[in-house]
Design a protein around this motif. Structure first.
Motif: not given
Ligand SMILES: Cc1cc2nc3c(=O)[nH]c(=O)nc-3n(C[C@H](O)[C@H](O)[C@H](O)COP(=O)(O)O)c2cc1C
Ligand code: SF4
Length: 508
Positions: A155-156, A162-164, A207-210, A288-291
């Motif tokens: 979840g974290i 999601a916040a990136a 998370v807003g990924a397509t 990776p969560a950010l880049q």
């Protein structure tokens, strides 16, 4: 008559296709009406090929079978010598808590209607009704931690992606499954591929990924074919594509095939490989969560982590959290292998002791000799001696005992195992699989093999040197390949010191 014969790679390797063909031929010759379903495996390796026949609505198991067994089996199942009784009553299955693997072995993996009839898609439908934050909160509250090895809270990770900021994000499923003795990812993909697709769709939605990618090792041709076909069906039926189930945003998936490097299971190395680059590890940060993939925010999760999400979304975080021990919540699919009587996949709540797993569930060694060591967590996991068998199966508990649970592979060795040889193998494996990016691993593993050879030849200086080298690799390596190889090596030195001393004594 409905006959189930698995199409899973393990069952096929043991002759399931020939068993299915023999059944088909006999039924045709006799004019018997036969409905043949090719399901996934139930995960009891010693009983494969295992066929099932539905009698009065209850599935009965028969195995292990050969093609020659089929005529008598179809003519008179009740009195067949390979009859095992109702499948769900077989103790190995009856003792499990199957949440993630609830449908594996039960349905035809490519039958989307059977998937939905057995509870599939309920998680995605519920997720579509929830607000974005509520979806991620559900996963956070469930306590789900990454099943790929590191045990990071899922979840974290999702909340970070999601916040990136950024218009494009990705979901990457790590299906490289390189750990020795592990096969849960393969069994899930071959036995219930829509479950992984649904989990990835919920992740993308949250998370807003397509777009998502499933990175599968090339050694899994059956899993690759099954996933590709399932994605095609999911697209055709509107589960994936321009709108998730016709109600949500766009989401689509692609399978990518690895080229056989253990280190490409490490998430940053995997991302490089997905981008068509050499599979070397990236320094972190950036996470990776950010880049991640192509520099965009990316969730990288293991197959089991993602395939557990639909159950959590369907039944709620609290129901999942109810299972487990300490900070290890929910269930874990143990993969029992090596020198055991009963090997296979055993999904259970965290908390069983290693002794229960090895002695009760696995039934001890196949050789009948005493158990000497159990390696848990793949090639980077520690060897446990019987004196540590009371350790409960949990992330913190294993860490406290000097080990790790990794992807939950449990490999058993009897008293003929040579622990010095096992330690040497760990260093050799690291030397072969090292991506070469950092010195402690690239050179350290080669020196490790040499040092163990010196030790074997009786050099009294070799053991202190090996300890020193392990400390350097542990503290100085960029990723866990170099950093964790000291675990199997030093656990062997610590728990079987006489085997490392013997050579020195012999030389004196
Ligand atoms: C050398 C190495 C190999 C790895 N191999 C795998 C693998 O085969 N499958 C996997 O899911 N994770 C593997 N991991 C862990 C991944 O780097 C990463 O932690 C994981 O994919 C994250 O997903 P999770 O949070 O769902 O576990 C490996 C790590 C290292 C250091
Ligand atoms: S520890 Fe080994 S595999 Fe990991 S980055 Fe360093 S050289 Fe590469």
């Amino acid at each position: 008559m409905t006959l189930y014969v698995p199409r899973d790679a393990l069952a096929r390797a043991l002759g399931a296709d020939r068993v299915a063909e023999a059944a088909r031929a006999h039924a045709a010759a006799r004019g018997l009406p036969l409905r043949l379903v090719r399901n996934g495996s139930r995960g009891m390796a010693w009983l494969e090929p295992l066929a099932e026949i539905e009698i009065d609505g209850v599935r009965h198991a028969f195995g292990p079978l050969s093609p020659g067994d089929m005529p008598a089996l179809l003519d008179d199942p009740a009195s067949h010598p390979r009859a095992l009784g109702p499948t769900e009553a077989i103790p190995f299955l009856a003792r499990q808590t199957r949440l993630t693997f609830a449908r594996v072995g039960v349905i035809d993996p490519l039958d989307l209607d059977a998937y939905a009839a057995q509870g599939g898609l309920a998680g995605l439908r519920r997720a579509l009704l929830l607000a974005p934050e509520a979806r991620i909160e559900e996963i956070k509250q469930s306590g789900l931690r990454g099943r790929g090895g590191a045990g990071f809270p899922t979840g974290i990770k999702w909340a970070t992606v999601a916040a990136a900021p950024g218009p494009r994000k990705y979901v990457v499923c790590n299906a490289d499954e390189g750990d020795s003795g592990t096969f849960a990812d393969r069994m899930l993909m071959e036995g219930d591929p829509f479950c992984l697709i649904e989990g990835m769709a919920i992740c993308g939605l949250s998370v807003g990924a397509t777009r998502g990618y499933i990175y599968i090792r090339s050694e899994y041709p059956d899993a690759i074919a099954t996933m590709e076909e399932a994605i095609r069906i999911a697209r055709h039926r509107g589960l994936l594509g321009p709108s998730l189930l016709g109600q949500g945003p766009a989401f689509d998936l692609e399978v990518r095939v690895g080229a056989g490097a253990y280190v490409c299971g490490e998430e940053t190395s995997l991302l490089n490989s997905l981008e068509g680059k050499r599979g070397t590890v990236r320094a972190k940060p950036p996470l990776p969560a950010l880049q991640g993939l192509f520099g965009r925010p990316t969730v990288v999760n293991n197959v089991i982590s993602l395939a557990t999400v639909p159950w959590i979304m369907t039944h709620g975080a609290a129901a999942y959290r109810d299972f487990g021990l300490g900070r290890s919540r929910g269930t874990i699919p143990l993969q029992i292998a090596g020198n055991v009587r009963h090997g296979g996949l055993f999904e259970t709540a965290f908390g069983l002791s290693l002794r229960e797993i090895v002695e009760d569930i696995a039934g001890g060694t196949a050789s009948g000799r005493p158990v000497k060591a159990v390696q848990v967590g793949g090639p980077l996991g520690a060897y446990f001696p019987p004196s540590l068998f009371d350790t409960p199966f949990g992330y913190e508990e294993f860490d406290g005992a000097g080990g790790l649970i990794g992807h939950a592979g449990v490999v058993v060795f009897d008293d003929t195992a040579d622990m010095l040889e096992q330690a040497r193998f760990a260093m050799e494996f690291c030397a072969v699989e090292s991506c070469g990016k950092c010195t402690p691993c690239r050179l350290g593993a080669v020196r490790g093999v040499e040092t163990i050879d010196r030790l074997r030849a009786g050099d009294p200086d070799a053991l202190p040197l090996l300890r020193d080298l392990c400390e350097t690799m542990k503290l100085g390596s960029l990723c866990a390949l170099g950093g964790f190889t000291p675990f199997p090596v030093m656990s062997a030195v610590t728990h079987w010191p006489e085997e490392f001393d013997r050579a020195r004594v012999a030389a004196e």
